[in-house]
Design an enzyme around this catalytic site. Structure first.
Site, PDB file in Angstrom:
ATOM      1  N   ASP A  43       0.843  -1.205   0.000  1.00  0.00           N
ATOM      2  CA  ASP A  43       0.000   0.000   0.000  1.00  0.00           C
ATOM      3  C   ASP A  43       0.877   1.253   0.000  1.00  0.00           C
ATOM      4  OD1 ASP A  43       0.866  -0.219   2.606  1.00  0.00           O
ATOM      5  OD2 ASP A  43      -1.099   0.076   3.527  1.00  0.00           O
TER       6      ASP A  43
ATOM      7  N   GLU B 148      -1.306  -5.599   8.389  1.00  0.00           N
ATOM      8  CA  GLU B 148      -0.508  -5.098   9.512  1.00  0.00           C
ATOM      9  C   GLU B 148      -1.219  -5.391  10.824  1.00  0.00           C
ATOM     10  OE1 GLU B 148       0.336  -0.904   9.095  1.00  0.00           O
ATOM     11  OE2 GLU B 148       1.089  -1.152   7.059  1.00  0.00           O
TER      12      GLU B 148
ATOM     13  N   GLU C  32       9.247  -4.602  10.580  1.00  0.00           N
ATOM     14  CA  GLU C  32       9.700  -3.295  10.076  1.00  0.00           C
ATOM     15  C   GLU C  32      10.245  -2.409  11.194  1.00  0.00           C
ATOM     16  OE1 GLU C  32       7.069  -1.251   7.384  1.00  0.00           O
ATOM     17  OE2 GLU C  32       8.316   0.562   7.400  1.00  0.00           O
TER      18      GLU C  32
HETATM   19  O1  KIV Z   1       3.521  -1.116   1.711  1.00  0.00           O
HETATM   20  C1  KIV Z   1       4.680  -1.565   1.653  1.00  0.00           C
HETATM   21  O2  KIV Z   1       5.414  -1.334   0.695  1.00  0.00           O
HETATM   22  C2  KIV Z   1       5.151  -2.383   2.767  1.00  0.00           C
HETATM   23  C3  KIV Z   1       6.584  -2.773   2.772  1.00  0.00           C
HETATM   24  C4  KIV Z   1       7.450  -1.608   2.896  1.00  0.00           C
HETATM   25  C5  KIV Z   1       6.888  -3.849   3.745  1.00  0.00           C
HETATM   26  O3  KIV Z   1       4.411  -2.708   3.635  1.00  0.00           O
END
Ligand code: KIV
Length: 273
Positions: A49, A120, A187
């Site tokens: 996202d 998430e 992260e």
């Molecule tokens: O949205 C994204 O690109 C992510 C990555 C950075 C892990 O969640």
């Protein structure tokens, strides 16, 4: 039955089996041409996202919609032959309840043809992850710094610096790592903690700004290619400066046009007879 494209791609189970083995290589992709370029070198491509910030100039990922994720998921699938493709569930599409999460995840899988979804969340999302996995939807977890929490967290800050934060991520890692997720993105956290989590959970950890201690790594492709000139997170190694190179190429084109050097003879159509 003949082999289809999807059967040649790495499956979530094969990614899961890479725990403690060859490090997992993954990058984000949002478009068909970029997916074609990355596919050969990656095990996993994430339609993140982050597309909202990278391609649409949004301030955060909060306004990204399910329809945007599906459109970019379809585009990426057209460019992929071997990588496992995971599409992010956007903010608001799964937090309300596990049935809604299931319905939206089904839409993503059916409309894009991707292999898995990512969402998430820590302990509070573990039950939802189990619900999806038990009903046939492979899920990639995401703990640590969670960009969709930016408003509640008051910004993008790495985590794991205080005892309270360490206790929270420990609980999150334990819950998500044992929820049925095939792997977990970790992260923005310190090496010591990434190492502990990687050793503690039964599925691979894929780090972003989380040190070499993880079972694999992921980066936003545009960051590592240097396509942005305004901001790159400190943990990103820039493997090229494509933004600067695009600027130079366009300046050369503009110079040619203004001086009538373009189109030159070899770029001009001639009558056939
Ligand atoms: O949205 C994204 O690109 C992510 C990555 C950075 C892990 O969640």
């Amino acid at each position: 039955m003949s082999a289809t494209g999807s059967q040649r791609r790495l499956t979530p189970s094969r990614i899961q089996a890479m725990k403690s083995g060859t490090p997992i290589v993954s990058l984000t992709a949002y478009t068909t041409p970029m997916a074609r370029l990355l596919d050969e070198h990656c095990d996993l491509l994430l339609v993140g996202d982050s597309v909202g910030m990278v391609l649409y100039g949004m301030e955060s990922t909060i306004a990204v919609t399910l329809d945007m994720m599906i459109a970019h998921g379809k585009a990426v699938m057209r460019g992929v032959r071997k990588s496992c493709v995971v599409v992010d569930m956007p903010f608001g599409s799964y937090q309300e309840g596990r049935e809604i999460a299931y319905r939206n995840a089904v839409r993503i899988l059916q409309e894009t043809g991707c292999d898995a979804v990512k969402l998430e969340g820590g302990r509070e999302m573990a039950e939802t992850i189990s619900f999806l996995v038990e009903r046939g939807i492979p899920v990639l977890g995401h703990i640590g710094l969670m960009p969709q929490q930016v408003n509640a967290a008051g910004g993008y800050r790495s985590v794991g610096h205080s005892e309270r934060e360490v206790a929270k991520i420990r609980t999150d890692a334990e819950a998500v790592g044992n929820s049925g997720a095939f792997a977990v993105v970790v992260e923005g956290t310190v090496e010591e903690f990434a190492r502990e989590v990687t050793a503690a959970i039964p599925v691979p950890t894929i780090g972003i700004g989380a040190s070499v201690a993880c079972d694999g790594q992921i980066l936003v492709s545009d960051d590592m290619l240097g396509l942005f000139n305004d901001f790159t997170p400190r943990f990103v190694k820039r493997y090229d400066e494509l933004g600067t190179r695009v600027g130079l190429a366009v300046a050369a084109y503009a110079g040619d046009v203004r001086s009538r050097a373009f189109p030159a003879d070899e770029h001009t159509f001639k009558r056939r007879s």
